[in-house]
Design a protein around this motif. Structure first.
Motif, PDB file in Angstrom:
ATOM      1  N   SER A   2       0.942  -1.144   0.000  1.00 19.15           N
ATOM      2  CA  SER A   2       0.049   0.046   0.200  1.00 19.15           C
ATOM      3  C   SER A   2       0.959   1.253   0.059  1.00 19.15           C
ATOM      4  CB  SER A   2      -0.833   0.025   1.190  1.00 19.15           C
ATOM      5  OG  SER A   2      -0.300  -0.053   2.377  1.00 19.15           O
ATOM      6  N   LYS A   4       1.063   5.523   0.848  1.00 21.86           N
ATOM      7  CA  LYS A   4       0.492   6.702   1.860  1.00 21.86           C
ATOM      8  C   LYS A   4       1.315   7.839   1.395  1.00 21.86           C
ATOM      9  CE  LYS A   4      -0.074   8.141   6.338  1.00 21.86           C
ATOM     10  NZ  LYS A   4      -0.487   7.673   7.776  1.00 21.86           N
ATOM     11  N   ASN A  14       6.579  13.090  12.281  1.00 27.64           N
ATOM     12  CA  ASN A  14       6.141  11.518  12.639  1.00 27.64           C
ATOM     13  C   ASN A  14       7.098  10.590  12.091  1.00 27.64           C
ATOM     14  OD1 ASN A  14       3.677  12.417  13.905  1.00 27.64           O
ATOM     15  ND2 ASN A  14       3.179  13.096  11.826  1.00 27.64           N
ATOM     16  N   GLU A  17       6.781   7.066  13.404  1.00 31.54           N
ATOM     17  CA  GLU A  17       5.559   6.162  13.038  1.00 31.54           C
ATOM     18  C   GLU A  17       5.890   5.908  11.451  1.00 31.54           C
ATOM     19  OE1 GLU A  17       1.139   7.564  11.991  1.00 31.54           O
ATOM     20  OE2 GLU A  17       2.026   8.637  13.483  1.00 31.54           O
ATOM     21  N   LEU A  18       6.402   6.872  10.526  1.00 30.72           N
ATOM     22  CA  LEU A  18       6.300   6.436   9.261  1.00 30.72           C
ATOM     23  C   LEU A  18       7.438   5.035   9.043  1.00 30.72           C
ATOM     24  CD1 LEU A  18       6.480   9.776   7.603  1.00 30.72           C
ATOM     25  CD2 LEU A  18       4.708   8.289   7.808  1.00 30.72           C
ATOM     26  N   PHE A  20       7.971   2.783  11.110  1.00 29.31           N
ATOM     27  CA  PHE A  20       7.184   1.586  11.380  1.00 29.31           C
ATOM     28  C   PHE A  20       6.325   1.287  10.550  1.00 29.31           C
ATOM     29  CE2 PHE A  20       3.185  -0.073  13.364  1.00 29.31           C
ATOM     30  CZ  PHE A  20       3.881  -1.274  13.970  1.00 29.31           C
ATOM     31  N   LEU A  21       5.485   2.070   9.614  1.00 24.85           N
ATOM     32  CA  LEU A  21       4.672   1.726   8.156  1.00 24.85           C
ATOM     33  C   LEU A  21       5.496   0.936   7.315  1.00 24.85           C
ATOM     34  CD1 LEU A  21       2.408   4.845   8.273  1.00 24.85           C
ATOM     35  CD2 LEU A  21       1.946   2.468   9.340  1.00 24.85           C
ATOM     36  N   ARG A  23       8.321  -0.463   7.791  1.00 23.73           N
ATOM     37  CA  ARG A  23       8.964  -1.925   7.931  1.00 23.73           C
ATOM     38  C   ARG A  23       7.616  -2.753   7.709  1.00 23.73           C
ATOM     39  NH1 ARG A  23      10.901   0.660  12.715  1.00 23.73           N
ATOM     40  NH2 ARG A  23      13.180   1.187  12.574  1.00 23.73           N
ATOM     41  N   GLY A  24       6.531  -2.435   7.861  1.00 29.34           N
ATOM     42  CA  GLY A  24       5.337  -3.276   7.842  1.00 29.34           C
ATOM     43  C   GLY A  24       5.101  -3.507   6.268  1.00 29.34           C
ATOM     44  N   THR A  26       4.367  -0.814   3.955  1.00 36.23           N
ATOM     45  CA  THR A  26       3.951   0.496   3.267  1.00 36.23           C
ATOM     46  C   THR A  26       4.706   1.189   2.538  1.00 36.23           C
ATOM     47  OG1 THR A  26       2.150   0.429   5.087  1.00 36.23           O
ATOM     48  CG2 THR A  26       2.386   2.557   3.813  1.00 36.23           C
ATOM     49  N   ILE A  28       6.011   4.886   1.300  1.00 39.76           N
ATOM     50  CA  ILE A  28       5.585   6.265   1.880  1.00 39.76           C
ATOM     51  C   ILE A  28       5.931   7.175   0.750  1.00 39.76           C
ATOM     52  CG2 ILE A  28       5.846   8.187   3.632  1.00 39.76           C
ATOM     53  CD1 ILE A  28       4.423   5.740   4.722  1.00 39.76           C
TER      54      ILE A  28
END
Length: 78
Positions: A2, A4, A14, A17-18, A20-21, A23-24, A26, A28
């Motif tokens: 995905s 973002k 942030n 937090e980015l 973390f996303l 690593r999952g 997402t 960016i």
């Protein structure tokens, strides 16, 4: 994967937090207003494995490759 869209100024606030996303899985896309500037994606962690014999016969070694070189090689004489 995905995607973002995040403004650069928001990303500075942030960043944890980015990451973390990312690593999952997402992606960016950092923007300045509506203009995309950069992309944060996870780094591939696995190194492709080498396969023995994949290019069998693709290279060869001469029979004398480990023999001493002639003196002319070192002195530049012919």
């Amino acid at each position: 994967m995905s995607t973002k869209m995040v403004d650069v100024h928001e990303a500075q606030i942030n960043l944890q937090e980015l990451l973390f996303l990312v690593r999952g899985g997402t992606e960016i896309v950092l923007t300045e207003g509506s203009t995309p500037l950069a992309r944060l994606v996870p780094i591939a962690s696995s190194i492709p494995r080498r396969i023995a014999g994949l290019h069998d016969g693709g290279i060869w070694t001469s029979d004398d490759f480990d023999q001493p070189l002639p003196e002319e090689f070192w002195t530049g004489e012919e």
